[in-house]
Scaffold this motif. Structure first.
Motif, PDB file in Angstrom:
ATOM      1  N   THR A 377      -5.585  -4.778  -3.276  1.00  0.00           N
ATOM      2  CA  THR A 377      -4.784  -5.089  -2.086  1.00  0.00           C
ATOM      3  C   THR A 377      -3.472  -5.734  -2.502  1.00  0.00           C
ATOM      4  N   GLU A 380      -0.803  -6.723   3.199  1.00  0.00           N
ATOM      5  CA  GLU A 380      -1.583  -5.931   4.163  1.00  0.00           C
ATOM      6  C   GLU A 380      -1.990  -4.563   3.623  1.00  0.00           C
ATOM      7  N   LYS A 381      -1.436  -4.176   2.462  1.00  0.00           N
ATOM      8  CA  LYS A 381      -1.754  -2.843   1.924  1.00  0.00           C
ATOM      9  C   LYS A 381      -3.098  -2.868   1.177  1.00  0.00           C
ATOM     10  N   VAL A 383      -5.710  -0.174  -1.309  1.00  0.00           N
ATOM     11  CA  VAL A 383      -5.899   1.128  -1.935  1.00  0.00           C
ATOM     12  C   VAL A 383      -7.309   1.206  -2.530  1.00  0.00           C
ATOM     13  N   PHE A 477      -0.228   1.931  -4.294  1.00  0.00           N
ATOM     14  CA  PHE A 477       0.065   1.692  -2.876  1.00  0.00           C
ATOM     15  C   PHE A 477       1.025   2.763  -2.346  1.00  0.00           C
ATOM     16  N   GLN A 478       1.851   3.323  -3.260  1.00  0.00           N
ATOM     17  CA  GLN A 478       2.780   4.375  -2.854  1.00  0.00           C
ATOM     18  C   GLN A 478       2.060   5.728  -2.775  1.00  0.00           C
ATOM     19  N   PRO A 480      -1.692   6.509  -2.591  1.00  0.00           N
ATOM     20  CA  PRO A 480      -3.069   6.007  -2.598  1.00  0.00           C
ATOM     21  C   PRO A 480      -4.137   7.078  -2.796  1.00  0.00           C
TER      22      PRO A 480
END
Ligand code: AHR
Length: 513
Positions: A377, A380-381, A383, A477-478, A480
């Motif tokens: 994490t 808030e993201k 993966v 995160f870009q 996932p």
């Protein structure tokens, strides 16, 4: 002419390598009375880096769906793969943790310094009740590791009473005052952690005595018979197992085993999680396959004292341990997770399943943002890592009937050293469906696999696969979903045989029905 010949040879070599295939054969049988315990798929979460704080337990202002401060996207992801248990609060942290600091009004809880992991301040906002709420939301069993190293027998005894007594006592009343009148009925109970090291630096003889003393007063309250797990050996310390089994084997549900895979084999420079060559990949797999030897040899010692196999071997810390991601706190053990990690996870799960006569629980280190995580994490993201997808692929084996497999695997050879390229595990669930998980560690050669299934009836096969172009591929995160499960159509029925074209560097789970 000479140049043309060289070019031709080079091209021939390249295409051979790209389309190279080897063969493997196996025999799967229904001849077993063993069950693959679901607890082999357990997880471990310590107060370490952003495992608890910033992982499960987030800032109240973070814009994600939460219950109290527990983030629910994480909970839902873990529910989906049916994690059966969560071990907490450590690790090394467990032997410095004083549970009373983590109950009652949060603003009044004392703060502590986490001396094991980065010397950060822990405000104790995540304590017993928060952990048990997390387990309830996930739908998993709690596994609590009590403090032997710096605690007391009384402290541990009172914690068990606080959790499990359904009656009238100061501890039970305190639990009710803190919002939970009903007993929690926690049963998995660790008596210390790594007592040979961060948990008190003890000899096995001294620890065996301590274990018995603590275990006596960790009471079995009605409806909550404890499954006490003794702190077990560090890797190949077979003497530890011998002494513990001899002196206290009759008094434990399980004996733990900790073993981490370090890519370079050097704790000072463990190797990068994302940048490694084939040689380092191969060495990583050599190192992870040592788990087979460890489980076999520790089990053999346990067999001497416990031929009925009543005591479980609990591999409650395992996984790959690399250098931290550049620029991150070295005490937080934050590392990325690649296709290599997925292959490694599946290899270890195959080992545990195939030793399910003795291995009744295992806990991957450490669920979120620490070591070989299922989830990463960033605020808030969130993966899901390749390792997460392996646990998704393997959840079908939980509590299924174990099907023994005799496998003849081709070798995977690098620099004249070889390991088996393939490993397999198989089970049959309560509805009769057969599940076979196959791992091909060879990054170049696909494997033509064929097997007979003795005493098992099936007519159709479907499957799912996890693979990617490179061993170093990761989810970010870009991006996932760079690695995710895909349908697999490379398996078919051929007479009475199952025939599979198993791609290089892949994990496949098949369903036969
Ligand atoms: O998982 C990280 C650490 O590794 C644990 O705290 C400890 O038990 C082990 O040495």
């Amino acid at each position: 002419m000479k140049t043309k010949l060289l070019l031709f040879l080079a091209l021939a070599f390249l295409s051979l390598n790209t389309f190279a295939q080897s063969t493997a054969t196996a025999e799967i049988s229904s001849d077993s009375k063993l069950t693959i315990s679901r607890f082999i798929y357990g997880q471990f979460a310590e107060h370490l880096g952003h495992g608890i704080y910033g992982g499960f337990w987030v800032d109240p202002t973070l814009p994600v769906e939460k219950q109290d401060r527990i983030r629910l996207d994480v909970v839902n992801a873990l529910k989906k793969i049916k994690i059966p248990d969560l071990r907490w609060p450590g690790g090394c942290f467990a032997d410095e943790y004083h549970w009373r600091d983590g109950i009652g009004p949060r603003e009044q809880r004392p703060k502590m310094v986490n001396t094991n992991w980065g010397n950060v301040t822990d405000d104790n906002s995540f304590g017993t009740h928060e952990f048990l709420k997390l387990c309830e939301l996930i739908g998993c069993e709690p596994y609590i590791a009590g403090n032997v190293g710096s605690g007391t027998v009384e402290e541990m005894a009172k914690w068990v009473e606080y959790l499990n007594l359904d009656g009238e006592s100061t501890m039970a009343r305190l639990r009710a005052q803190n919002g939970h009148p009903a007993p929690y009925k926690v049963t998995f109970w660790g008596v210390g952690n790594e007592s040979w090291g961060c948990g008190g630096d003890m000899t096995p003889e001294f620890y065996a005595d301590q274990y018995k003393r603590y275990a006596v007063y960790a009471r079995n309250y009605p409806g909550a018979r404890l499954k006490k797990i003794a702190s077990g050996p560090n890797g190949d310390d077979y003497n530890w197992t011998e002494v513990l089994m001899k002196n206290a084997g009759w008094d434990m549900w399980g004996l733990s085993l900790h073993y981490y895979t370090v890519p370079t084999g050097n704790w000072g420079h463990k190797g990068s999680a994302t940048s490694f060559d084939e040689k380092e990949y191969f060495n990583t797999m050599v190192s992870t396959l040592k788990m087979e030897e460890l489980v076999t040899k520790h089990s053999a010692i346990m067999d001497k004292y416990d031929p009925e196999k009543n005591v479980a071997l609990v591999v409650d810390e395992w996984g790959i341990w690399t250098d931290v991601e550049p620029g991150t706190n070295p005490g937080f053990l934050y590392q990325q997770n690649s296709l290599r990690d997925a292959l490694l996870a599946a290899t270890n799960l195959n080992i545990f399943n195939n030793h399910c006569d003795r291995v009744k629980m295992a806990n991957l280190a450490q669920t979120i943002n620490v070591l070989q995580s299922l989830i990463l994490t960033d605020k808030e993201k969130m993966v899901l890592t390749p390792t997460y997808h392996v646990f998704d692929l393997y959840k079908v084996h939980q509590d299924a009937k174990f099907l023994p497999v005799k496998l003849i695997s081709p070798d995977y050879v690098v620099d004249g050293k070889k390991i088996p390229a393939m490993s397999v595990t198989a089970s049959q669930d309560a509805s009769g469906k057969i599940h076979i998980s196959l791992v091909n560690l060879d990054p170049h050669q696909s494997i033509n696999f064929s097997t007979v299934l003795n005493g098992l009836t099936w007519s159709k096969v479907s499957g799912q696969i996890l693979t990617s172009a490179n061993l170093t591929d990761i989810n970010t995160f870009q991006q996932p979903d760079k690695l995710k499960l895909a349908n697999f159509s490379g398996a078919k029925k051929d007479g009475d045989k199952l025939v599979v074209a198993l791609p290089a560097k892949s994990v496949v789970t098949l369903e036969l029905y």
